[in-house]
Design an enzyme around this catalytic site. Structure first.
Site, PDB file in Angstrom:
ATOM      1  N   ASP A  47       0.939  -1.198   0.105  1.00 46.69           N
ATOM      2  CA  ASP A  47      -0.098  -0.008   0.125  1.00 46.69           C
ATOM      3  C   ASP A  47       0.861   1.311   0.030  1.00 46.69           C
ATOM      4  O   ASP A  47       1.390   1.694   0.900  1.00 46.69           O
ATOM      5  CB  ASP A  47      -0.858   0.134   1.261  1.00 46.69           C
ATOM      6  CG  ASP A  47      -2.065  -1.020   1.218  1.00 46.69           C
ATOM      7  OD1 ASP A  47      -2.724  -0.882   0.055  1.00 46.69           O
ATOM      8  OD2 ASP A  47      -2.387  -1.688   2.047  1.00 46.69           O
ATOM      9  N   MET A  80      -1.969   4.373  -3.941  1.00 45.52           N
ATOM     10  CA  MET A  80      -2.781   5.386  -3.725  1.00 45.52           C
ATOM     11  C   MET A  80      -1.997   6.618  -3.690  1.00 45.52           C
ATOM     12  O   MET A  80      -2.047   7.318  -2.521  1.00 45.52           O
ATOM     13  CB  MET A  80      -3.301   5.171  -2.170  1.00 45.52           C
ATOM     14  CG  MET A  80      -4.562   3.963  -2.125  1.00 45.52           C
ATOM     15  SD  MET A  80      -4.365   3.253  -0.373  1.00 45.52           S
ATOM     16  CE  MET A  80      -3.149   2.144  -0.487  1.00 45.52           C
ATOM     17  N   MET A 149     -12.634  -1.081  -3.085  1.00 45.74           N
ATOM     18  CA  MET A 149     -12.383  -0.594  -1.760  1.00 45.74           C
ATOM     19  C   MET A 149     -13.616  -0.623  -1.156  1.00 45.74           C
ATOM     20  O   MET A 149     -14.495  -0.050  -1.567  1.00 45.74           O
ATOM     21  CB  MET A 149     -11.419   0.643  -1.907  1.00 45.74           C
ATOM     22  CG  MET A 149     -10.282   0.555  -2.473  1.00 45.74           C
ATOM     23  SD  MET A 149      -8.707   1.271  -1.602  1.00 45.74           S
ATOM     24  CE  MET A 149      -9.201   0.397   0.237  1.00 45.74           C
ATOM     25  N   GLY A 154      -6.431   4.795   3.074  1.00 46.21           N
ATOM     26  CA  GLY A 154      -5.594   5.727   3.857  1.00 46.21           C
ATOM     27  C   GLY A 154      -4.990   5.169   5.118  1.00 46.21           C
ATOM     28  O   GLY A 154      -4.199   5.373   5.478  1.00 46.21           O
ATOM     29  N   GLY A 188     -10.021  -3.940   2.371  1.00 44.60           N
ATOM     30  CA  GLY A 188     -10.558  -2.994   3.399  1.00 44.60           C
ATOM     31  C   GLY A 188     -11.461  -3.921   4.243  1.00 44.60           C
ATOM     32  O   GLY A 188     -12.577  -4.086   3.800  1.00 44.60           O
ATOM     33  N   GLY A 189     -10.974  -3.890   5.529  1.00 44.10           N
ATOM     34  CA  GLY A 189     -11.838  -4.498   6.564  1.00 44.10           C
ATOM     35  C   GLY A 189     -12.199  -6.152   6.246  1.00 44.10           C
ATOM     36  O   GLY A 189     -13.432  -6.444   6.854  1.00 44.10           O
TER      37      GLY A 189
HETATM   38  C1  DX5 Z   1      -6.315   0.692   3.132  1.00 39.24           C
HETATM   39  C2  DX5 Z   1      -5.401  -0.007   2.230  1.00 39.24           C
HETATM   40  C3  DX5 Z   1      -5.515  -1.554   2.574  1.00 39.24           C
HETATM   41  C4  DX5 Z   1      -5.610  -1.713   4.165  1.00 39.24           C
HETATM   42  C5  DX5 Z   1      -6.275  -3.009   4.441  1.00 39.24           C
HETATM   43  O1  DX5 Z   1      -6.033   2.192   2.541  1.00 39.24           O
HETATM   44  O2  DX5 Z   1      -5.561  -0.015   0.699  1.00 39.24           O
HETATM   45  O3  DX5 Z   1      -4.783  -2.477   1.718  1.00 39.24           O
HETATM   46  O4  DX5 Z   1      -4.151  -1.991   4.334  1.00 39.24           O
HETATM   47  O5  DX5 Z   1      -6.067  -3.210   5.800  1.00 39.24           O
HETATM   48  P1  DX5 Z   1      -7.299  -3.969   6.584  1.00 39.24           P
HETATM   49  O6  DX5 Z   1      -7.068  -5.103   6.048  1.00 39.24           O
HETATM   50  O7  DX5 Z   1      -6.730  -3.786   8.109  1.00 39.24           O
HETATM   51  O8  DX5 Z   1      -8.493  -3.144   6.463  1.00 39.24           O
HETATM   52 ZN    ZN Z   2      -4.601  -1.543  -0.263  1.00 43.92          ZN
END
Ligand code: DX5
Ligand code: ZN
Length: 227
Positions: A47, A80, A149, A154, A188-189
């Site tokens: 990331d 990002m 996402m 972030g 995400g999550g």
């Molecule tokens: C968020 C990132 C994700 C994040 C995932 O901006 O793109 O890849 O690291 O982390 P978890 O699994 O903790 O939501």
């Molecule tokens: Zn990511």
């Protein structure tokens, strides 16, 4: 299945896990990566955040280049950053296998995707929760991966946004209609309570950070996500 087309490094298999190192202990990254290898993760999710496109700064191409000799796991780089086209070559040269850019990060999305493909890398396109699938429909022919996402990008450790679930099945249908193998990734999550549902809705690849690193045993955590 007949429809399945084998792609570079067997990337077309579904039910895969990409471990986001954002939640790893950066002071012992090579040890963390060895544990992820033992946990049989399929990709390392990297990331990259610039403090402009998202309200956080993570790491850049130097870190990716430094960890590249430590593992053979495929690198799934998630940019990002604003105007990613300026840095795509750097991230390719650092050793990424897949480079995913955000639809919202540049006017010249098509040009950026083209640049990734010209470097002989797989090109991914990500959308934030407020962007509908319809925005990227005309670009599906061009990409190898779409990343939905399910948190606002972030930060790791955020709560999964349930309203994004329907986008997964919508995209699955569009990909199947197109008849082109495109990896459907969800980021995400992700945790053991939603992973089975996400796969059943049509995700091929789940990105997980805090769920894997928050557990005592990474191998068990990955197994929980896949089962
Ligand atoms: C968020 C990132 C994700 C994040 C995932 O901006 O793109 O890849 O690291 O982390 P978890 O699994 O903790 O939501
Ligand atoms: Zn990511």
């Amino acid at each position: 299945m007949m429809k399945k087309i084998m792609m570079k490094n067997d990337i077309s298999e579904n039910r895969k896990i990409s471990a986001s190192i954002l939640s790893a202990d950066f002071s012992k990254l090579s040890e963390e990566i060895k544990l992820l290898e033992k946990a049989s993760v399929d990709y390392l999710h990297l990331d990259v955040m610039d403090g402009s496109f998202v309200p956080n700064i993570s790491f850049g191409a130097k870190l990716i280049k430094d960890i590249r000799p430590h593992t053979k796991i495929l690198f799934d780089t998630h940019l990002m950053i604003s105007n990613p086209e300026k840095y795509i070559i750097d991230f390719c040269e650092a050793g990424s296998d897949i480079i995913t850019i955000h639809y919202e990060s540049t006017i010249h999305v098509h040009r950026a995707i083209d640049l990734i493909k010209k470097q002989n890398k797989l090109a991914g396109l990500a959308i934030v929760p407020s962007t509908p699938i319809s925005a990227i429909e005309d670009l599906l022919e061009e990409v190898d991966l779409v990343l939905i996402m399910t948190v606002n990008p972030g930060f790791g450790g955020q709560k999964f946004i349930d309203s994004q679930l329907k986008k997964i099945s919508t995209l699955r249908n569009k990909i199947d209609q197109l008849g082109k193998k495109i990896i459907l990734s969800v980021d995400g999550g992700v945790n053991s309570s939603n992973a089975a549902l996400l796969f059943s809705l049509g995700a091929d690849l789940l990105v997980a950070g805090s769920f894997i690193f928050g557990g005592e045993n990474y191998h068990n955590q990955v197994k929980l996500l896949k089962s």
